[in-house]
Design a protein around this motif. Sequence first.
Motif, PDB file in Angstrom:
ATOM      1  N   ILE A 297       1.390  -1.401  -0.126  1.00  0.00           N
ATOM      2  CA  ILE A 297      -0.282  -0.091  -0.341  1.00  0.00           C
ATOM      3  C   ILE A 297       0.382   0.943   0.424  1.00  0.00           C
ATOM      4  O   ILE A 297      -0.356   2.729   0.186  1.00  0.00           O
ATOM      5  CB  ILE A 297      -0.697   0.460   1.111  1.00  0.00           C
ATOM      6  CG1 ILE A 297      -0.622   0.092   2.534  1.00  0.00           C
ATOM      7  CG2 ILE A 297      -1.800  -1.258   1.660  1.00  0.00           C
ATOM      8  CD1 ILE A 297      -1.334   0.372   3.701  1.00  0.00           C
ATOM      9  N   SER A 299       3.286   2.476   2.434  1.00  0.00           N
ATOM     10  CA  SER A 299       3.275   3.153   3.454  1.00  0.00           C
ATOM     11  C   SER A 299       4.310   2.925   4.122  1.00  0.00           C
ATOM     12  O   SER A 299       4.653   3.405   5.117  1.00  0.00           O
ATOM     13  CB  SER A 299       1.960   2.584   5.053  1.00  0.00           C
ATOM     14  OG  SER A 299       2.090   1.426   5.303  1.00  0.00           O
ATOM     15  N   PRO A 319       1.646   5.944  -0.717  1.00  0.00           N
ATOM     16  CA  PRO A 319      -0.117   5.390  -0.602  1.00  0.00           C
ATOM     17  C   PRO A 319      -1.031   6.366  -1.626  1.00  0.00           C
ATOM     18  O   PRO A 319      -1.700   5.609  -3.138  1.00  0.00           O
ATOM     19  CB  PRO A 319      -0.624   6.034   0.755  1.00  0.00           C
ATOM     20  CG  PRO A 319      -0.053   6.297   1.423  1.00  0.00           C
ATOM     21  CD  PRO A 319       1.161   6.499   1.002  1.00  0.00           C
ATOM     22  N   ALA A 320      -0.543   7.305  -1.983  1.00  0.00           N
ATOM     23  CA  ALA A 320      -1.792   8.042  -3.639  1.00  0.00           C
ATOM     24  C   ALA A 320      -0.746   7.024  -4.678  1.00  0.00           C
ATOM     25  O   ALA A 320      -1.542   6.715  -5.441  1.00  0.00           O
ATOM     26  CB  ALA A 320      -1.108   9.292  -3.614  1.00  0.00           C
TER      27      ALA A 320
ATOM     28  N   ARG B 228      -3.755  10.001   5.725  1.00  0.00           N
ATOM     29  CA  ARG B 228      -2.071   9.346   4.673  1.00  0.00           C
ATOM     30  C   ARG B 228      -2.572   7.994   4.325  1.00  0.00           C
ATOM     31  O   ARG B 228      -1.915   7.890   3.173  1.00  0.00           O
ATOM     32  CB  ARG B 228      -1.513   9.330   5.488  1.00  0.00           C
ATOM     33  CG  ARG B 228      -0.503  10.766   6.520  1.00  0.00           C
ATOM     34  CD  ARG B 228       0.494   9.783   7.353  1.00  0.00           C
ATOM     35  NE  ARG B 228       0.513  11.156   8.163  1.00  0.00           N
ATOM     36  CZ  ARG B 228       1.525  12.167   7.902  1.00  0.00           C
ATOM     37  NH1 ARG B 228       2.432  12.283   6.996  1.00  0.00           N
ATOM     38  NH2 ARG B 228       1.153  13.555   8.630  1.00  0.00           N
ATOM     39  N   LEU B 229      -3.452   7.727   4.704  1.00  0.00           N
ATOM     40  CA  LEU B 229      -3.089   5.842   3.761  1.00  0.00           C
ATOM     41  C   LEU B 229      -4.416   6.090   3.369  1.00  0.00           C
ATOM     42  O   LEU B 229      -4.307   5.572   1.862  1.00  0.00           O
ATOM     43  CB  LEU B 229      -4.441   4.622   5.303  1.00  0.00           C
ATOM     44  CG  LEU B 229      -3.004   4.564   5.922  1.00  0.00           C
ATOM     45  CD1 LEU B 229      -3.603   3.640   7.282  1.00  0.00           C
ATOM     46  CD2 LEU B 229      -1.953   3.710   5.721  1.00  0.00           C
ATOM     47  N   LEU B 230      -5.551   7.049   3.327  1.00  0.00           N
ATOM     48  CA  LEU B 230      -6.002   7.454   1.372  1.00  0.00           C
ATOM     49  C   LEU B 230      -5.795   8.178   0.520  1.00  0.00           C
ATOM     50  O   LEU B 230      -5.543   7.801  -0.418  1.00  0.00           O
ATOM     51  CB  LEU B 230      -7.045   8.144   2.305  1.00  0.00           C
ATOM     52  CG  LEU B 230      -8.326   7.205   3.147  1.00  0.00           C
ATOM     53  CD1 LEU B 230      -9.152   7.672   3.551  1.00  0.00           C
ATOM     54  CD2 LEU B 230      -9.116   5.957   1.226  1.00  0.00           C
ATOM     55  N   GLY B 231      -4.265   8.084   1.283  1.00  0.00           N
ATOM     56  CA  GLY B 231      -3.471   9.060  -0.606  1.00  0.00           C
ATOM     57  C   GLY B 231      -3.490  10.765   0.017  1.00  0.00           C
ATOM     58  O   GLY B 231      -3.156  11.120  -1.219  1.00  0.00           O
ATOM     59  N   ILE B 232      -4.481  10.803   0.890  1.00  0.00           N
ATOM     60  CA  ILE B 232      -3.866  12.238   0.714  1.00  0.00           C
ATOM     61  C   ILE B 232      -2.700  12.572   1.370  1.00  0.00           C
ATOM     62  O   ILE B 232      -1.772  12.554   2.199  1.00  0.00           O
ATOM     63  CB  ILE B 232      -5.823  12.686   2.626  1.00  0.00           C
ATOM     64  CG1 ILE B 232      -6.269  12.201   1.529  1.00  0.00           C
ATOM     65  CG2 ILE B 232      -5.368  13.906   1.826  1.00  0.00           C
ATOM     66  CD1 ILE B 232      -7.322  12.104   2.427  1.00  0.00           C
TER      67      ILE B 232
END
Lengths: 491, 342
Positions: A297, A299, A319-320, B228-232
């Motif tokens: 993912i 991270s 993650p993005a 953060r984990l959502l890519g923001i």
Amino acid sequence: MSRSASTTFVLEATDIEKTFGATNVLQKARLRVARGEIHALLGGNGAGKSTLIRIVSGSLHRDAGAIQVSGQSNYDAGAIAVVFQELALLPDLTVAENICLPHRRDAFGRVDARHMRAQAARALAVIDPALIALLALPASRLDLHQRQLVEIARALSSGAQLILLDEPTANLTFADSERLFTALRRLTQQGISILLVSHRMSEIRTVADVCTILRDGKSVVDRRPLAEISDEEIVRAMMGEGREKATAPAGAAAPATSGGVTLGLAKDRLALTLAPGSVLGLAGAPEGPAGVIAALIGSASHPAWSITVNGEPRRFRSPADAIRSGVGYVSGDRAEKGVLATLPIVDNLAAAGRVARKRWLVSSGEVQDALGALKRLAIKANSLYALPQTLSGGTQQKLLIARWLDLAPKILVLEEPTRGVDIGTKREIYNIIGVVAAAGSIVVWWSTEFSELAQTCDHVIAFDLHGAISGLLKQDEITEVAMTRATGMAA
Amino acid sequence: MMEALTVRGPEKNMAASEETSAAIPRSGSASRLLATYRSEIALAVAILLIMGVVSFWSPQVFSYGNIANVAQSAAPLVIMALGVLLVIITSGIDLSVGSTFSLSGMVAGLAMSAGAAWPLACVAGLAVGIAVGAINGLLVTLLGLAPFVVTLITYAVGASLAFVITDGHSIALLDPTFYLLNGGQLIPGVTNYVMFCLLGTIAIELGLRKLVMGRWVYAVGSNDKASRLLGIPVNGIRAGVYVIAGLLAAFSSMLSLSYISNSEATSGANMMLQAIAACVIGGASLFGGTGSAVGAALGAIMITVIQNGVNLIGINSFWQGSVTGLVILVAVLIDRLAKVRA
Ligand SMILES: Nc1ncnc2c1ncn2[C@@H]1O[C@H](COP(=O)(O)OP(=O)(O)OP(=O)(O)O)[C@@H](O)[C@H]1O
Ligand SMILES: [Mg+2]
């Protein structure tokens, strides 16, 4: 079973009513717990279990109904110890300080630290002496499973006559659950009563004596010994007539399809190539699976695993980056890693899509997508603009899964995705895993319920208690016994 | 065990969710707007009530002159509060806006005394605001320092620099057309300070609601880890809100200079506390994740109305802070009550 004299009940809650806005969450709910028994409170997601527990423990007002504890309607809330579904340790206090709350002070207002540590150590030892190593850590440093154990230890050592545990095992490993059950049985011999909520049928059978089943806020089964009720009956009571017979329309929860993808994973001497449509299970203590998941993912700043996608080496830098490359991720640690608690449901659902599709504007299509996602996962919500906290625990979990359905993830990474979801929904999640894999995507999932992995996976990487790789199982080798042995998790 | 259970199909619940989805108002519908802005409407009513109470002693509170006067002095506070709001939503805090207000004013004032035309001087002032905001943003994101500590430092340094560059003297602003920034009419019929307030509030409100970045501002304040984990881009958002807060604090200073036409090194000290108070009155939580631009603007107006009322009634103006404090307490208590009942 002595069902006659009401004086034998430690807890007697009758005709409990509760409404939130327009929804009747509890309707004449009834719950009676006898002295020295382990009582299972069952029901689907949103049935009202947590609400009933919050009312009995005095943290929520009831609209109507009567509650008696040991025959007294004017009971002291200290007579009841509770572990709520959403954990509530104070993050800046140490484990010892958390367990000993409220702190007893001497005449000078000082807390006896040594006494406190000893008391906390005794509490933790009841479950697992290995936990004593955590005593001096601040609660914010614990992982979910450790936080859960600390809260349980605190409740068990409180000296309360009635202990309410709302899904305590959802966050525990099998071995920890077994240790918990041993401790619970010991407590019942001292006449203490336990109320236990769980969605895991097998453990309910092994540990509980009696059950009460809620459906849509009504007690559809009121105090039945588990020995007298079959699994079929329990499920029917939980889900309602008709539901258990209905078959899902083909691909009811099918996400849009993605092209096939081949995923390679390598670390140390293990190198594994997964063909399109594979389901890889990760089994074992959190440290091991966490390494794989972090690499997938994006991270981890220094991923321990090297990845290839369709044969090409690939490193997800953030993650993005991972999300835009088609990696979806759902964590069972929903409060910490998933739910945006102050944002309405529609934002929670749209969050991943906004990043994946590089959108600048909030589009009106998101509302339609959100409605569709809610429907596909049968999520009961009053409004798209309500906050997630108005949903039951299991329903919040469904929300996190729903987030990815429209994005057709090429690699779906699941970290204990079935935490706290009811049996029907678990089925639905296995279904989704199947459908995602059938579309050529790869599913990687970590679960502490080996039976789940055995049902769905074609490869399993097992990790030992220290997080080192301890085995790779394929196809027919994937059994609960093999996984238990490989992970060293034998209770 | 699982295999034995024959649970399939969400049929029953699907029917249920169909019922409930009908109850979901379509976005943009009037009833939803009303529901979303319930507390803002209550705030507007409360402002009118306060003015009503004041009118017992001093009927001219509702006069055109007084309202224009209140609006004019509220404008800089509204602008500053909008920037502070963004920071508060991300669960941060910006104490430095107070000294940014002073420092950028002094820089613009010096530029004008050196002969620069006022638009150029304003650009210099705004640059100061952006610079301070950028420093805040970098220290908060890259070094991971607590926003309170970082902005306390930049507040202190900025406040002292404001004295250093002018040796503690105040500067009279010489450019005779400078008043136009505040008092001119870029849009015929609407005086600039009103236009800036309206435009600023609407821009921030729409930005927060309709831009994905705006939603991210809430997400970051709501749950840093999940964001953060959502890519923001959490760090980018955090840094960005401090830059905007600095810029708006500087602009607020330009606006206020334009009608006071006298720049003093101490002028921003009180503004920062009032701006934070405005956000809190407007429904923002200092824990982050909530708040609205309309609320913060109304909060700023309410504070100004109270000050005006205290003056009109003839109470010693030293009591202003106490009255404002009391109002914040009431606002927070009402908010709390509304949440408990929901
Ligand atoms: N604060 C609230 N506002 C509105 N509705 C609420 C609120 N809290 C709970 N509900 C609703 O009450 C119902 C029962 O929720 P509850 O949390 O008791 O379910 P549960 O049986 O514990 O489910 P789960 O197994 O998922 O934990 C749900 O439909 C939920 O949406
Ligand atoms: Mg619950």
